[in-house]
Design a protein around this motif. Structure first.
Motif, PDB file in Angstrom:
ATOM      1  N   GLN A  47       1.672 -55.946 -68.714  1.00  0.00           N
ATOM      2  CA  GLN A  47       2.085 -54.617 -69.160  1.00  0.00           C
ATOM      3  C   GLN A  47       0.968 -53.600 -68.970  1.00  0.00           C
ATOM      4  O   GLN A  47       1.212 -52.462 -68.562  1.00  0.00           O
ATOM      5  CB  GLN A  47       2.487 -54.656 -70.635  1.00  0.00           C
ATOM      6  CG  GLN A  47       3.867 -55.217 -70.892  1.00  0.00           C
ATOM      7  CD  GLN A  47       4.166 -55.252 -72.381  1.00  0.00           C
ATOM      8  OE1 GLN A  47       3.665 -56.107 -73.096  1.00  0.00           O
ATOM      9  NE2 GLN A  47       4.963 -54.325 -72.848  1.00  0.00           N
TER      10      GLN A  47
ATOM     11  N   LEU B  91      10.075 -64.424 -68.730  1.00  0.00           N
ATOM     12  CA  LEU B  91      11.219 -63.621 -69.177  1.00  0.00           C
ATOM     13  C   LEU B  91      10.785 -62.212 -69.546  1.00  0.00           C
ATOM     14  O   LEU B  91      11.458 -61.226 -69.209  1.00  0.00           O
ATOM     15  CB  LEU B  91      11.899 -64.309 -70.368  1.00  0.00           C
ATOM     16  CG  LEU B  91      13.188 -63.652 -70.879  1.00  0.00           C
ATOM     17  CD1 LEU B  91      14.251 -63.623 -69.791  1.00  0.00           C
ATOM     18  CD2 LEU B  91      13.710 -64.397 -72.110  1.00  0.00           C
ATOM     19  N   ALA B  92       9.648 -62.091 -70.228  1.00  0.00           N
ATOM     20  CA  ALA B  92       9.149 -60.764 -70.596  1.00  0.00           C
ATOM     21  C   ALA B  92       8.840 -59.940 -69.350  1.00  0.00           C
ATOM     22  O   ALA B  92       9.155 -58.741 -69.290  1.00  0.00           O
ATOM     23  CB  ALA B  92       7.905 -60.902 -71.464  1.00  0.00           C
TER      24      ALA B  92
ATOM     25  N   ALA C 221      10.253 -60.256 -66.430  1.00  0.00           N
ATOM     26  CA  ALA C 221      11.529 -59.865 -65.829  1.00  0.00           C
ATOM     27  C   ALA C 221      12.113 -58.655 -66.550  1.00  0.00           C
ATOM     28  O   ALA C 221      12.692 -57.763 -65.916  1.00  0.00           O
ATOM     29  CB  ALA C 221      12.515 -61.040 -65.866  1.00  0.00           C
ATOM     30  N   HIS C 222      11.939 -58.614 -67.860  1.00  0.00           N
ATOM     31  CA  HIS C 222      12.463 -57.484 -68.625  1.00  0.00           C
ATOM     32  C   HIS C 222      11.676 -56.199 -68.383  1.00  0.00           C
ATOM     33  O   HIS C 222      12.199 -55.103 -68.610  1.00  0.00           O
ATOM     34  CB  HIS C 222      12.514 -57.829 -70.117  1.00  0.00           C
ATOM     35  CG  HIS C 222      13.727 -58.620 -70.500  1.00  0.00           C
ATOM     36  ND1 HIS C 222      14.743 -58.102 -71.273  1.00  0.00           N
ATOM     37  CD2 HIS C 222      14.105 -59.875 -70.190  1.00  0.00           C
ATOM     38  CE1 HIS C 222      15.682 -59.009 -71.438  1.00  0.00           C
ATOM     39  NE2 HIS C 222      15.318 -60.105 -70.782  1.00  0.00           N
TER      40      HIS C 222
ATOM     41  N   LEU D 141      13.385 -53.568 -66.239  1.00  0.00           N
ATOM     42  CA  LEU D 141      14.275 -52.558 -66.811  1.00  0.00           C
ATOM     43  C   LEU D 141      13.498 -51.298 -67.164  1.00  0.00           C
ATOM     44  O   LEU D 141      13.937 -50.177 -66.883  1.00  0.00           O
ATOM     45  CB  LEU D 141      14.983 -53.114 -68.048  1.00  0.00           C
ATOM     46  CG  LEU D 141      15.922 -52.135 -68.775  1.00  0.00           C
ATOM     47  CD1 LEU D 141      17.014 -51.641 -67.847  1.00  0.00           C
ATOM     48  CD2 LEU D 141      16.527 -52.782 -70.016  1.00  0.00           C
ATOM     49  N   TYR D 142      12.335 -51.479 -67.777  1.00  0.00           N
ATOM     50  CA  TYR D 142      11.492 -50.314 -68.099  1.00  0.00           C
ATOM     51  C   TYR D 142      11.153 -49.549 -66.826  1.00  0.00           C
ATOM     52  O   TYR D 142      11.237 -48.317 -66.782  1.00  0.00           O
ATOM     53  CB  TYR D 142      10.215 -50.776 -68.798  1.00  0.00           C
ATOM     54  CG  TYR D 142       9.284 -49.647 -69.181  1.00  0.00           C
ATOM     55  CD1 TYR D 142       9.439 -48.978 -70.390  1.00  0.00           C
ATOM     56  CD2 TYR D 142       8.263 -49.244 -68.324  1.00  0.00           C
ATOM     57  CE1 TYR D 142       8.594 -47.944 -70.742  1.00  0.00           C
ATOM     58  CE2 TYR D 142       7.416 -48.201 -68.657  1.00  0.00           C
ATOM     59  CZ  TYR D 142       7.584 -47.555 -69.865  1.00  0.00           C
ATOM     60  OH  TYR D 142       6.750 -46.512 -70.206  1.00  0.00           O
TER      61      TYR D 142
ATOM     62  N   LEU E  58      15.961 -55.801 -60.424  1.00  0.00           N
ATOM     63  CA  LEU E  58      17.015 -55.365 -61.339  1.00  0.00           C
ATOM     64  C   LEU E  58      17.627 -54.100 -60.769  1.00  0.00           C
ATOM     65  O   LEU E  58      16.896 -53.177 -60.396  1.00  0.00           O
ATOM     66  CB  LEU E  58      16.435 -55.108 -62.732  1.00  0.00           C
ATOM     67  CG  LEU E  58      17.450 -54.763 -63.823  1.00  0.00           C
ATOM     68  CD1 LEU E  58      18.257 -55.994 -64.217  1.00  0.00           C
ATOM     69  CD2 LEU E  58      16.758 -54.182 -65.047  1.00  0.00           C
TER      70      LEU E  58
ATOM     71  N   LEU F 255      22.119 -58.295 -67.130  1.00  0.00           N
ATOM     72  CA  LEU F 255      21.197 -58.031 -68.228  1.00  0.00           C
ATOM     73  C   LEU F 255      21.914 -57.274 -69.335  1.00  0.00           C
ATOM     74  O   LEU F 255      21.698 -57.551 -70.516  1.00  0.00           O
ATOM     75  CB  LEU F 255      19.983 -57.239 -67.736  1.00  0.00           C
ATOM     76  CG  LEU F 255      18.972 -56.834 -68.805  1.00  0.00           C
ATOM     77  CD1 LEU F 255      18.394 -58.058 -69.529  1.00  0.00           C
ATOM     78  CD2 LEU F 255      17.851 -55.996 -68.206  1.00  0.00           C
ATOM     79  N   SER F 256      22.753 -56.331 -68.959  1.00  0.00           N
ATOM     80  CA  SER F 256      23.558 -55.626 -69.959  1.00  0.00           C
ATOM     81  C   SER F 256      24.768 -56.481 -70.347  1.00  0.00           C
ATOM     82  O   SER F 256      25.149 -57.417 -69.632  1.00  0.00           O
ATOM     83  CB  SER F 256      24.013 -54.265 -69.425  1.00  0.00           C
ATOM     84  OG  SER F 256      24.618 -54.399 -68.164  1.00  0.00           O
TER      85      SER F 256
ATOM     86  N   TYR G 193      23.340 -53.166 -65.788  1.00  0.00           N
ATOM     87  CA  TYR G 193      22.078 -53.632 -65.211  1.00  0.00           C
ATOM     88  C   TYR G 193      22.251 -55.086 -64.779  1.00  0.00           C
ATOM     89  O   TYR G 193      22.706 -55.927 -65.558  1.00  0.00           O
ATOM     90  CB  TYR G 193      20.947 -53.524 -66.229  1.00  0.00           C
ATOM     91  CG  TYR G 193      20.661 -52.103 -66.661  1.00  0.00           C
ATOM     92  CD1 TYR G 193      20.023 -51.212 -65.804  1.00  0.00           C
ATOM     93  CD2 TYR G 193      21.036 -51.651 -67.933  1.00  0.00           C
ATOM     94  CE1 TYR G 193      19.765 -49.906 -66.202  1.00  0.00           C
ATOM     95  CE2 TYR G 193      20.783 -50.348 -68.336  1.00  0.00           C
ATOM     96  CZ  TYR G 193      20.150 -49.477 -67.462  1.00  0.00           C
ATOM     97  OH  TYR G 193      19.896 -48.183 -67.858  1.00  0.00           O
TER      98      TYR G 193
ATOM     99  N   PHE H 250      20.455 -58.455 -62.708  1.00  0.00           N
ATOM    100  CA  PHE H 250      19.380 -59.141 -61.996  1.00  0.00           C
ATOM    101  C   PHE H 250      19.920 -59.675 -60.680  1.00  0.00           C
ATOM    102  O   PHE H 250      20.974 -60.313 -60.637  1.00  0.00           O
ATOM    103  CB  PHE H 250      18.852 -60.331 -62.828  1.00  0.00           C
ATOM    104  CG  PHE H 250      17.928 -59.960 -63.946  1.00  0.00           C
ATOM    105  CD1 PHE H 250      16.719 -59.331 -63.678  1.00  0.00           C
ATOM    106  CD2 PHE H 250      18.264 -60.235 -65.262  1.00  0.00           C
ATOM    107  CE1 PHE H 250      15.845 -58.993 -64.708  1.00  0.00           C
ATOM    108  CE2 PHE H 250      17.407 -59.908 -66.299  1.00  0.00           C
ATOM    109  CZ  PHE H 250      16.185 -59.283 -66.031  1.00  0.00           C
TER     110      PHE H 250
END
Length: 212
Positions: free
Chosen positions: A82, A110-111, A113-114, A117-118, A137, A157-158, A204, A206
């Motif tokens: 991050q 997993l974090a 991959a998320h 989205l950001y 994504l 994802l959604s 959203y 993947f």
């Protein structure tokens, strides 16, 4: 502007890295990612992290080269990946490749991959990649490049992804609604040629190119 983040997850074969390194403007190491740039013979532009997973001699070697280093405390809210991502955004990156973010720690994978989205919400084109996986994504569409027989999987994802259309794959879909709690009928699809297209109308999704 294109940027590469190198994080600390293991890499067995560095061959895939070369095309990304050759076509980038900025290289950022996130803590243990320094081991990867050292193995590749790449000099990073920036180094960030708490440095709890890099060999001290590697950090010192880069420090002596005058590379910009941003050290953070071990007790922090952000992961090292991050921190690298935020620095890339601060520098104006519009495309981001995250290498060393898929590893044996599923929570970190997993974090990471998320984080896509950001980045998508920041209008940054981003992928998470290693020697066996390329993950992005989408909220509209993407064109996949590869070869016949390559595996492609899509996972929402959604809660609901509306209007999923798959072209150039062995199992096509046309305007299909895919829910997060479906039976995931879109895993291990197969490319029929050098390109394929995945598009959606809402949500959203993947999109993953993978190999065993």
């Amino acid at each position: 502007m294109k940027a590469i983040l190198f994080a600390g997850a293991g890499i067995e074969d560095y061959t895939f890295c070369k095309e990304y390194v050759a076509d980038t403007d900025i290289v950022i190491c996130c803590d243990g990612g320094m081991h990867h740039t050292k193995a590749l013979g790449v000099i990073p532009d920036y180094i960030v992290g708490d440095f709890d997973s890099v060999k001290p001699e590697v950090l010192e070697e880069y420090r002596k080269q005058g590379i910009a280093i941003k050290q953070f405390p071990t007790h922090k809210d952000e992961t090292d990946m991050q921190l690298g991502m935020l620095l890339a955004l601060e520098l104006g990156a519009t495309e981001l490749v995250m290498i060393g973010g898929i590893g044996t720690r599923f929570d970190h994978t997993l974090a990471n991959a998320h984080l896509l989205l950001y980045l998508l919400k920041q209008n940054v084109k981003a992928i998470l990649v290693n020697e066996r996986n390329r993950v992005e994504l989408i909220d509209k569409e993407t064109i996949l490049h590869g070869k016949a027989g390559d595996l492609v999987s899509i996972v929402p994802l959604s809660m609901m992804v509306k209007g999923v259309t798959l072209e150039g794959l062995e199992y096509p879909l046309t305007n299909h609604d895919l829910a997060l709690d479906d039976m995931l009928l879109c895993v291990s699809n197969v490319m029929l040629g050098d390109t394929a297209k995945v598009s959606i109308k809402e949500g959203y999704l993947f999109v993953m190119q993978t190999r065993d």
